[in-house]
Design a protein around this motif. Structure first.
Motif, PDB file in Angstrom:
ATOM      1  N   ALA A 167       0.868  -1.189  -0.210  1.00 31.79           N
ATOM      2  CA  ALA A 167       0.042   0.083   0.034  1.00 31.79           C
ATOM      3  C   ALA A 167       0.901   1.350  -0.207  1.00 31.79           C
ATOM      4  O   ALA A 167       0.494   2.188  -0.578  1.00 31.79           O
ATOM      5  N   ARG A 168       1.846   1.106   0.317  1.00 34.01           N
ATOM      6  CA  ARG A 168       2.917   2.343   0.938  1.00 34.01           C
ATOM      7  C   ARG A 168       3.329   2.983  -0.709  1.00 34.01           C
ATOM      8  O   ARG A 168       3.772   4.054  -0.836  1.00 34.01           O
ATOM      9  N   THR A 188       1.751   2.081  -3.540  1.00 34.78           N
ATOM     10  CA  THR A 188       0.502   1.884  -4.809  1.00 34.78           C
ATOM     11  C   THR A 188      -0.061   3.454  -4.782  1.00 34.78           C
ATOM     12  O   THR A 188      -0.763   3.813  -3.647  1.00 34.78           O
ATOM     13  N   ARG A 189       0.078   4.065  -5.801  1.00 33.23           N
ATOM     14  CA  ARG A 189      -0.630   5.309  -5.983  1.00 33.23           C
ATOM     15  C   ARG A 189      -2.133   5.105  -6.310  1.00 33.23           C
ATOM     16  O   ARG A 189      -2.465   4.348  -6.852  1.00 33.23           O
ATOM     17  N   ARG A 190      -3.016   6.196  -5.633  1.00 36.56           N
ATOM     18  CA  ARG A 190      -4.285   6.071  -6.115  1.00 36.56           C
ATOM     19  C   ARG A 190      -4.697   7.346  -6.697  1.00 36.56           C
ATOM     20  O   ARG A 190      -4.467   8.811  -6.240  1.00 36.56           O
ATOM     21  N   LYS A 232     -10.744  13.091  -0.676  1.00 33.96           N
ATOM     22  CA  LYS A 232      -9.490  13.155  -1.274  1.00 33.96           C
ATOM     23  C   LYS A 232      -8.626  13.110   0.107  1.00 33.96           C
ATOM     24  O   LYS A 232      -7.643  12.284   0.054  1.00 33.96           O
ATOM     25  N   TYR A 233      -9.010  14.078   0.990  1.00 28.03           N
ATOM     26  CA  TYR A 233      -7.823  14.094   2.245  1.00 28.03           C
ATOM     27  C   TYR A 233      -8.246  13.038   3.130  1.00 28.03           C
ATOM     28  O   TYR A 233      -7.620  12.698   3.950  1.00 28.03           O
ATOM     29  N   LYS A 282      -6.600   9.840   1.168  1.00 25.11           N
ATOM     30  CA  LYS A 282      -5.256   9.988   0.568  1.00 25.11           C
ATOM     31  C   LYS A 282      -5.351   9.531  -0.953  1.00 25.11           C
ATOM     32  O   LYS A 282      -4.307   8.783  -1.271  1.00 25.11           O
ATOM     33  N   VAL A 283      -6.268  10.204  -1.648  1.00 18.86           N
ATOM     34  CA  VAL A 283      -6.146  10.023  -2.999  1.00 18.86           C
ATOM     35  C   VAL A 283      -5.913  11.331  -3.769  1.00 18.86           C
ATOM     36  O   VAL A 283      -6.332  12.281  -3.403  1.00 18.86           O
ATOM     37  N   ARG A 284      -5.399  11.306  -4.931  1.00 18.63           N
ATOM     38  CA  ARG A 284      -5.172  12.417  -5.941  1.00 18.63           C
ATOM     39  C   ARG A 284      -6.306  12.677  -6.702  1.00 18.63           C
ATOM     40  O   ARG A 284      -6.834  11.662  -7.299  1.00 18.63           O
ATOM     41  N   ASP A 318      -5.766  22.348  -4.519  1.00 21.49           N
ATOM     42  CA  ASP A 318      -6.463  20.952  -3.886  1.00 21.49           C
ATOM     43  C   ASP A 318      -6.609  20.041  -5.092  1.00 21.49           C
ATOM     44  O   ASP A 318      -6.591  18.871  -4.956  1.00 21.49           O
ATOM     45  N   ASP A 341      -5.203  17.748  -8.036  1.00 19.81           N
ATOM     46  CA  ASP A 341      -3.766  17.642  -8.735  1.00 19.81           C
ATOM     47  C   ASP A 341      -3.526  18.194 -10.073  1.00 19.81           C
ATOM     48  O   ASP A 341      -2.356  18.618 -10.190  1.00 19.81           O
TER      49      ASP A 341
END
Lengths: 501, 477
Positions: free
Chosen positions: B239-240, B242-244, B268-269, B272-274, B303, B305
């Motif tokens: 998980a650390r 893997t980008r989302r 998003k916050y 923690k997804v972009r 806010d 990305d």
């Protein structure tokens, strides 16, 4: 094939990269421990605990090798990209991390980097006037897709003209050359089909092949034995595991490969294609307009029948001084693409002044505008090519590519010479293109010259003199074959075989 | 001396060996013998390939090659296929458009701000044409970067109030190249079902895990995010890295409605997804100055990305751009495929876009809010029997769908075509929304696309509404 890399040069190149990598690690270490200021842009404070967007290692090459010689690329120009070009001067005070424009313009740099093969990048002349007229009548944009309300009469005119130029039944034009490949290959093949693609195919062909979902097999560059073996194996053994026969086989080749300058062995490919009943997709991005006695591309160069090539694709960016791409072929093929191409349904159609530029330049090349400018340019390009290549070989550089291709790669090999060559040539007022990894294999970095019909002999002579000087300065004359300066050889069919030793 | 000692030592070992040989039990010797024989056999036997190729004789292979018949390169297309026969537009596709020889009022081109025919835009493009010619003859990296490109990027970044912008030469390629530049194999992308085709192609090229959530359904999205969170807890190391990402559009092209951006920012916050926002329809339309959905909702642009839009709708040019922080946008200059491997935007189109941007900034008459009133006229007051209006009241591109389907999609398409033909014959140019039926992930129902632009007058809107009513009545009854 081409002249082999000398052993000493290869070893030194690896050593060079090794040293750069070591220094790269050192600098990264210093940046991490804040000994050196990090000039990279960084993530927002609020998003610091998100998963990092880039892996550190992905950008290692970017930070430590590319950044050192970054000024050789993305050079901004401010005039028409013809034989001579004006460049905006930019300096960097922090080793290429940021650039500032001094405001000065370096004038009249001999342009050996733009793809301007027939010299149609002009700001005066018949093409530009016609485009201006269409611009005032139609406007710049279209605001709709081909299948909806974006099909102008200009597009129909263009497509008929392109079909006539190529000698095929029908043609269709698109707004971007890259997108022509990546959006039409998936429409032609899908799962259960086989794509045989050359090793050095362009990114757009690779992307199109990937998006289609078909199985992709790669054959060695321009190597007909490798292709034949793959074809035989494919038909005999069928799809992997299920052994079902393939639905269709598509061979993807390019007319001129932009990094090597080699010309595809078209007669042999066509013979193979006919023998094994597969289909041929020919990407003539660089060869249309640049090869052949009447400028009609690689099919014309070999004197073959355009109907033998199932899908003839090309771009208008290079030899026609416009933008966009086209596909030509049988009427059923084009009708199918009109209905099922991704670009026709979802992407905006071509801008009218650009279309007019293409129409005028194609008519000029065909000679239909009543002048012989087109023919003269095609011949001038062929002469320039032969002259330039021969002189470079005589000087002792290693040059790749076929004798008749206007794309001339000159081998540099070592990473430091990439930056040095670009900068030294710019000092002497000549603009060249240098390419390194990842566009080429890691030790085979090169400088690539694109010749143009707009280059006069004086310009070529000036350029050759400077290249000679810089070659001596940087010790680039690696070739161990010395070519005796001889008289012009007549053009014959076996010319392309010369590259095969 | 040492050699002799070594020699003696060796002899000693040899003697010991021979002794051991005599003293070993019989079965041991036999086993050793068999093993040695086996090794010798293996050494001398032929190697075998992992994929056992059948031993076909040369003749059999040739027969197979003779017999194999491929499918034709393309299947034949029936002559009456709805997408085959294009409408031919003679002359410029402006407010009054000549389609197939008939003059109509244009309700089909995405010319929202009417800048296609604007004289200032055309003269800026003419000046650029005189200075630079038409084409750029090269990609951005190799002498294809013109000062107009740099100027356009700066202006767009300033207009959208972001750090940096990057332009592409083709609207479709913008988002289709942006997504694969950041999202790779193994990353996770949450995307709305009604996302447009360009986004779908970008996702396909990225090879990431795609998770579709129901259109504009934040509860569904949250459910998916929670599921992902619980997956992450099982495997924190993976998980650390893997980008989302969440990919949404400002105004959806396929449905005409708006995405709930404030809730998305909260998600998003929290998870923690972009967020990647595609603003092709909403750029120039939403917000007090036309800056898009972020201005409409009053959200801080940092806010989001990445904002991607194409310049082919409101700016009436060609191409697209992405804008955001330098940290994000700069990456595309080396890994955006449509940017690095393709020729740059012709300077005359860039100059047209700059001038269009100037007009948007200076001229309050092009305030997009005024288009709201016009759309209301069409969708609010007039009820069209048999057709329903799909889309927000302030969306400039609406869909008219059949209230009930008449059997198959083919029938629906034929019916809508008759409605469109009726309107075209009476002077209103409309078009059906075109999709590639087999390629879309979630195919929207067939519909007529209606585009409201700033140039249309009240009378024209009324006329269009009444004509549609007539057409629907005559065709659907």
């Amino acid at each position: 094939a081409f002249e082999e890399t000398p052993m000493l040069v290869a070893v030194l190149t690896y050593v060079g990269y090794g040293v750069l990598t070591l220094f790269g690690y050192l600098r990264d270490f210093m940046r991490q421990w804040k000994i050196e200021k990090c000039q990279n842009a960084t993530e927002r404070e609020e998003q610091k605990d998100f998963v990092p967007l880039y892996q550190d290692f992905e950008n290692f090459y970017n930070r430590n090798l590319y950044m050192r010689i970054r000024d050789s690329w993305n050079r901004p120009i401010c005039s028409v990209p013809g034989a001579k070009v004006d460049m905006m001067e930019r300096v960097s005070h922090d080793y290429n991390w940021t650039f500032t424009y001094t405001g000065r313009v370096i004038k009249d740099i001999i342009n050996m980097g733009s793809y301007n093969y027939l010299g149609f990048a002009q700001k005066t002349g018949a093409c530009q006037e016609a485009a201006a007229k269409v611009l005032s009548q139609y406007g710049a944009g279209v605001c709709s897709t081909r299948q909806e309300m974006g099909n102008l009469d200009k597009h129909e005119e263009l497509e008929k003209l392109v079909a006539r130029f190529l000698g095929v039944e029908s043609a269709m034009a698109y707004g971007m050359g890259f997108a022509t490949n990546s959006m039409n290959i998936p429409a032609l093949v899908g799962k259960g089909c086989l794509i045989l693609s050359d090793e050095l195919n362009h990114a757009s062909l690779v992307l199109g092949a990937r998006l289609s979902g078909a199985t992709i097999r790669i054959f060695k560059h321009n190597n007909m034995q490798s292709l034949e073996k793959l074809l035989k194996d494919a038909i005999v053994h069928g799809q992997p595991r299920t052994r079902r026969p393939w639905k269709k086989i598509l061979i993807l080749v390019e007319g001129i490969y932009s990094m090597e300058g080699s010309i595809v062995r078209l007669p042999e490919v066509i013979a193979l294609k006919k023998k094994y009943k597969s289909y041929l997709y020919l990407d003539e991005a660089h060869s249309i307009g640049a090869l052949g006695p009447s400028g009609r591309g690689v099919v014309d160069y070999f004197g073959l029948n355009p109907e033998d090539v199932d899908v003839m694709m090309g771009t208008f960016t290079k030899s026609f001084g416009a933008a966009g791409g086209y596909i030509g072929g049988k009427k059923e093929l084009i009708d199918y693409l009109r209905t099922y191409s991704h670009s026709a349904a979802y992407a905006t159609s071509m801008s009218p002044p650009v279309v007019e530029q293409i129409i005028t330049s194609v008519k000029c090349i065909m000679g239909e505008d009543g002048t012989t400018i087109g023919r003269a340019r095609v011949q001038q390009l062929a002469e320039n090519t032969r002259y330039f290549r021969r002189r470079l070989k005589e000087m002792g550089f290693i040059i790749y590519g076929n004798e008749d291709s206007p794309v001339v790669p000159l081998m540099l090999y070592m990473p430091a010479k990439i930056g040095a060559f670009g900068r030294e040539m710019l000092k002497r007022n000549i603009g060249v293109v240098v390419v390194g990894f990842p566009a080429t294999p890691i030790i085979e970095s090169r400088a690539r010259f694109c010749l143009s019909a707009a280059h006069t002999k004086e310009m070529l002579d000036t350029a050759l003199k400077e290249i000679n000087e810089v070659g001596d300065l940087l010790q680039l004359k690696y070739s161990r074959r010395r070519l005796v300066p001889l008289l012009d050889r007549p053009f014959d069919e076996t010319t392309y075989e010369e590259t095969e030793d | 001396m040492a050699a002799v000692a070594a020699g003696v030592g060796q002899q000693w070992v040899l003697v010991e060996m021979v002794q051991a040989f005599y003293e070993a039990p019989a079965y041991h010797l036999i086993l050793e013998g068999i093993l040695i024989l086996w090794i010798i056999r293996l050494l001398f036997s032929k190697t075998y390939k992992l994929q056992e190729r059948s031993d076909l004789t040369l003749k059999e292979k040739e027969e197979l090659i003779e017999e194999w018949q491929p499918e034709p390169l393309v299947p034949p297309v029936p002559k009456d296929h709805p997408a085959l026969n294009y409408n031919i537009v003679s002359g410029p596709p402006t407010h009054i458009i000549t389609v197939n020889g008939k003059e109509c009022i244009n309700f089909a081109s995405f010319n929202f701000l009417g800048l296609l025919n604007n004289e200032k835009v055309k003269s800026a493009a003419q000046a650029s044409l005189k200075k630079y010619g038409v084409g750029t003859c090269g990609p951005r990296g190799f002498y294809g970067t013109f000062d107009v490109h740099l100027e356009l990027e700066e202006r767009l970044a300033k207009f959208m109030r972001t750090e940096e912008a990057i332009i592409y030469s083709y609207g479709f390629a913008t988002i289709a190249s942006a997504i694969p530049a950041y999202s790779k194999r193994g990353d996770i992308v949450f995307v709305d079902e009604a996302a447009c085709f360009a986004i779908q192609k970008g996702l396909q090229a990225s090879r990431s895990n795609i998770k579709l959530f129901k259109h504009n359904d934040m509860a569904d999205l949250e459910r998916l995010l929670k599921e992902q969170e619980s997956e992450d807890q099982k495997n924190p190391r993976k998980a650390r890295v893997t980008r989302r990402f969440i990919v949404v559009e400002g105004l959806y092209m396929n449905t005409g409605d708006i995405c709930p951006l404030p809730e998305l920012i909260k998600l998003k916050y929290k998870y923690k997804v972009r967020i990647f926002l595609e603003e092709s329809l909403s750029f120039g339309v939403l917000g007090a100055h036309g800056r898009g959905i972020t201005e409409h909702f009053g959200i801080n642009i940092d806010d989001i990305d990445l904002i991607s839009a194409n310049m082919e709708n409101s700016l009436a040019s060609i191409g697209g751009f992405c804008c955001g922080r330098s940290f994000i946008i700069d990456h595309q200059r080396l890994s955006g495929q449509g940017y690095c491997f393709s020729a740059s935007l012709p300077p005359l189109l860039a100059a047209a876009a700059i001038e269009a941007l100037n007009i948007m900034e200076d001229n309050p008459a092009f305030n997009p809010l005024c288009s709201q009133r016009r759309i209301h006229a069409l969708s609010g007051q007039t009820r069209i029997s048999g057709l329903k209006v799909v889309g927000e009241s302030f969306s400039p591109a609406l869909h008219l769908q059949l209230e009930e389907s008449w059997g198959s999609r083919e029938n629906d398409v034929k019916l809508l075509k008759r409605v469109v033909d009726y309107c075209m014959n009476s002077g209103i140019a409309l078009t059906q929304a075109r999709y590639l039926e087999k390629e879309e992930k979630c195919l929207p129902p067939p519909s007529i696309r209606v585009v409201i632009t700033v140039e249309q007058t009240e009378q024209e809107l009324d006329r269009a509404a009444s004509l549609l009513k007539e057409a629907a009545q005559s065709v659907l009854n």
